[in-house]
Design a protein around this motif. Structure first.
Motif, PDB file in Angstrom:
ATOM      1  N   GLY A 116      32.154 -20.676  34.272  1.00 21.78           N
ATOM      2  CA  GLY A 116      31.099 -20.783  33.276  1.00 21.78           C
ATOM      3  C   GLY A 116      31.385 -19.952  32.048  1.00 21.78           C
ATOM      4  N   ALA A 117      32.218 -18.930  32.196  1.00 21.26           N
ATOM      5  CA  ALA A 117      32.568 -18.084  31.056  1.00 21.26           C
ATOM      6  C   ALA A 117      33.315 -18.886  30.000  1.00 21.26           C
ATOM      7  CB  ALA A 117      33.407 -16.892  31.514  1.00 21.26           C
ATOM      8  N   ARG A 118      34.125 -19.857  30.442  1.00 22.16           N
ATOM      9  CA  ARG A 118      34.835 -20.705  29.476  1.00 22.16           C
ATOM     10  C   ARG A 118      33.847 -21.499  28.642  1.00 22.16           C
ATOM     11  NH1 ARG A 118      38.630 -20.892  33.705  1.00 22.16           N
ATOM     12  NH2 ARG A 118      37.564 -22.612  34.720  1.00 22.16           N
ATOM     13  N   ASP A 119      32.783 -21.999  29.296  1.00 24.95           N
ATOM     14  CA  ASP A 119      31.757 -22.737  28.567  1.00 24.95           C
ATOM     15  C   ASP A 119      31.070 -21.834  27.552  1.00 24.95           C
ATOM     16  OD1 ASP A 119      32.331 -24.914  30.164  1.00 24.95           O
ATOM     17  OD2 ASP A 119      30.700 -24.498  31.571  1.00 24.95           O
ATOM     18  N   MET A 120      30.778 -20.602  27.961  1.00 26.97           N
ATOM     19  CA  MET A 120      30.128 -19.651  27.066  1.00 26.97           C
ATOM     20  C   MET A 120      31.047 -19.332  25.880  1.00 26.97           C
ATOM     21  SD  MET A 120      27.187 -19.051  28.260  1.00 26.97           S
ATOM     22  CE  MET A 120      26.282 -17.584  28.568  1.00 26.97           C
ATOM     23  N   LYS A 121      32.335 -19.192  26.154  1.00 26.71           N
ATOM     24  CA  LYS A 121      33.276 -18.907  25.071  1.00 26.71           C
ATOM     25  C   LYS A 121      33.333 -20.067  24.091  1.00 26.71           C
ATOM     26  CE  LYS A 121      36.192 -15.660  27.548  1.00 26.71           C
ATOM     27  NZ  LYS A 121      37.501 -15.379  28.127  1.00 26.71           N
ATOM     28  N   ALA A 122      33.285 -21.278  24.598  1.00 27.92           N
ATOM     29  CA  ALA A 122      33.294 -22.455  23.723  1.00 27.92           C
ATOM     30  C   ALA A 122      32.044 -22.481  22.859  1.00 27.92           C
ATOM     31  CB  ALA A 122      33.396 -23.730  24.550  1.00 27.92           C
ATOM     32  N   LEU A 123      30.906 -22.188  23.456  1.00 21.87           N
ATOM     33  CA  LEU A 123      29.669 -22.128  22.670  1.00 21.87           C
ATOM     34  C   LEU A 123      29.740 -21.023  21.621  1.00 21.87           C
ATOM     35  CD1 LEU A 123      26.998 -22.689  25.445  1.00 21.87           C
ATOM     36  CD2 LEU A 123      27.467 -24.176  23.511  1.00 21.87           C
TER      37      LEU A 123
END
Length: 137
Positions: A116-123
């Motif tokens: 989920g951290a990758r998703d947060m980084k993308a956001l």
């Protein structure tokens, strides 16, 4: 009254006080005391405050920050001509705060849940790009 001839059961009173399930007057009445007596004992003995938070829900805070940033970005984008350095600086500060919150949340997640951290980084990158576009005008 829960106490006996020896006096009130302060351990039980403290448990009720820190449990926050009852109001101080309810606790006092159940134990045959005045509310001020319960409050005084709590203060003198250093019981946990009734208004303190026990655990912070970082994921909820991060979600709220993303929502707030998104709404403010939309407002600034819609009024692009009126957006000044002050608004852009505020958005930049909020983005940095959000980045710190995400880093804290990611650090506390077990390694197998960090996808989920990758998703947060993308956001976060998406927000940063929007802020950069705003700065450039």
């Amino acid at each position: 009254m829960d106490g006996d001839a020896r006096g009130p059961d302060w351990a039980a009173i403290r448990e009720a006080y820190e449990g926050r399930g009852e109001t101080i007057p309810q606790i006092a009445e159940r134990h045959g005391l005045k509310p001020w007596a319960v409050s005084r004992r709590a203060r003198l003995d250093g019981w946990l405050g009734r208004n303190t938070m026990r655990k912070v829900d970082r994921a909820r805070i991060i979600g709220r920050m993303f929502g707030l940033l998104d709404r403010q970005l939309v407002q600034v984008e819609n009024g692009m001509k009126d957006a000044g350095d002050k608004e852009v600086a505020l958005l930049g500060n909020m983005a940095r705060t959000l980045e710190k919150l995400i880093a804290l949340e990611t650090a506390e997640q077990p390694k197998d849940e960090r996808g989920g951290a990758r998703d947060m980084k993308a956001l976060r990158r998406s927000l940063a790009d929007r802020i950069d576009r705003l700065k450039r005008g």
